[in-house]
Design an enzyme around this catalytic site. Structure first.
Site, PDB file in Angstrom:
ATOM      1  N   SER A 138      53.334  33.975  53.423  1.00 51.76           N
ATOM      2  CA  SER A 138      51.759  33.823  52.735  1.00 51.76           C
ATOM      3  C   SER A 138      51.552  33.034  52.150  1.00 51.76           C
ATOM      4  O   SER A 138      51.259  32.034  52.157  1.00 51.76           O
ATOM      5  CB  SER A 138      51.134  35.447  52.409  1.00 51.76           C
ATOM      6  OG  SER A 138      50.020  35.551  52.562  1.00 51.76           O
ATOM      7  N   LYS A 190      25.688  44.584  44.371  1.00 48.70           N
ATOM      8  CA  LYS A 190      27.096  44.475  43.147  1.00 48.70           C
ATOM      9  C   LYS A 190      28.557  45.286  43.295  1.00 48.70           C
ATOM     10  O   LYS A 190      29.262  45.051  41.885  1.00 48.70           O
ATOM     11  CB  LYS A 190      26.177  44.218  41.589  1.00 48.70           C
ATOM     12  CG  LYS A 190      26.917  44.274  40.557  1.00 48.70           C
ATOM     13  CD  LYS A 190      27.490  41.813  41.178  1.00 48.70           C
ATOM     14  CE  LYS A 190      27.760  42.009  39.402  1.00 48.70           C
ATOM     15  NZ  LYS A 190      28.427  40.764  39.595  1.00 48.70           N
TER      16      LYS A 190
END
Length: 319
Positions: A138, A190
């Site tokens: 990765s 949010k």
């Protein structure tokens, strides 16, 4: 005080000319350096004047790619920038070697480290060699792609070119504990993916769009870095799958099997000197002041979860 050459000239007129010859200059320098009592300094100076000696600075890039904290060691740009700068500035270096051992982590920090290595390599016109230890997966593999050539042990793990987001869901736990979650926001998204509330399919869909963008950037980076070396079906290459290095060579993810000492000796001769730059620092030196490192309760919990996630990243590769 008389000049050395003038003094010698009075006894032997030809001696002054001999002192100007390269091999005589080298012998004089060696004689003076051998008189230095400090072994390390003496060896470095002797290496510097020996035309057969090649210096290769080595920087170790180890750990989960993330910010650092009291409970976890993170590999990030702020922690390695100074070591990278110092390695590329070493006088008469033939190349810079990166020893990588990382299961991945933050895509942003991986990208920042990659970009810094490439910028320094171009600025100093030095080749970069990457050597994979246990794993470069990765983000760890993204960093390896900053090298001109990637080497690994036969059993090193490479690849995992994908993007993953992992976390924990606590909605049922706080319900059992009788805890009421109160969140007040300005902006409807949010509190997206709040771990203390049930998962919302729309929020997961938004996350997947972000992941696709990051994955696209990762794939483009690998394509550009590895170029024509890549082999095989891209769908498989960029699926997040990982392989041992012998398989990675077949896919063009690795250039060869070999360790740091053997490869650098083959490339730069038996007299190559591997100079380690930097290294891990004690936790109390990672930030200015010991008090600044002590966590409050919130940061402690965050670091604890981060340490668990880091352990899970290593365990994916049997480490």
């Amino acid at each position: 005080m008389e000049q050395p050459c003038r003094s010698v000239l009075l006894k032997n007129p030809r001696a002054c000319e001999n002192l100007k010859k390269p091999y005589v200059k080298l012998m004089v320098k060696k004689t003076l350096i051998n008189a230095i009592p400090h072994k390390g300094l003496r060896e470095r100076l002797l290496d510097r004047i020996d035309p057969d000696v090649s210096v290769v600075p080595v920087v170790r890039l180890t750990g989960v790619i993330a910010s650092s904290g009291p409970l976890r060691d993170g590999l990030n740009l702020s922690g390695v920038a100074a070591d990278l700068e110092a390695a590329f500035k070493i006088r008469d270096a033939k190349a810079v070697a990166l020893v990588i051992n990382s299961p991945g982590g933050s895509p942003v920090q991986s990208s920042l480290i990659f970009k810094r290595i490439r910028a320094l390599a171009e600025e100093h016109e030095l080749p970069v060699l990457a050597f994979v230890e246990d794993v470069a997966a990765s983000g760890g593999y993204m960093i390896a792609c900053a090298a001109d050539e990637i080497f690994a042990d036969e059993h090193s793990v490479v690849g995992s070119i994908g993007v993953v987001s992992a976390g924990f869901g606590f909605s049922k736990l706080i319900e059992k504990l009788g805890v009421e979650r109160r969140v007040h926001t300005a902006g409807e998204s949010k509190a997206m993916l709040d771990p203390f509330k049930p998962e919302d399919p729309e929020e997961v869909e938004r996350l997947e769009v972000l992941q696709e963008e990051v994955h696209k950037g990762f794939k483009d980076l690998v394509r550009k870095a590895r170029g024509d070396k890549l082999e095989g079906d891209e769908k498989q290459l960029f699926s997040g799958e990982f392989w041992v290095a012998t398989q990675g060579i077949k896919y063009g993810l690795v250039d060869g099997i070999g360790d740091l000492r053997a490869v650098t000796r083959e490339k730069y001769g038996e007299k190559v000197r591997l100079r380690l730059v930097g290294g891990p620092r004690p936790w109390w030196r990672r930030r200015p002041g010991i008090v600044g490192e002590l966590p409050d309760a919130g940061n402690f919990a965050t670091d604890l979860l981060g340490a668990v996630e880091a352990r899970s990243l290593w365990s994916r590769f049997g480490l």
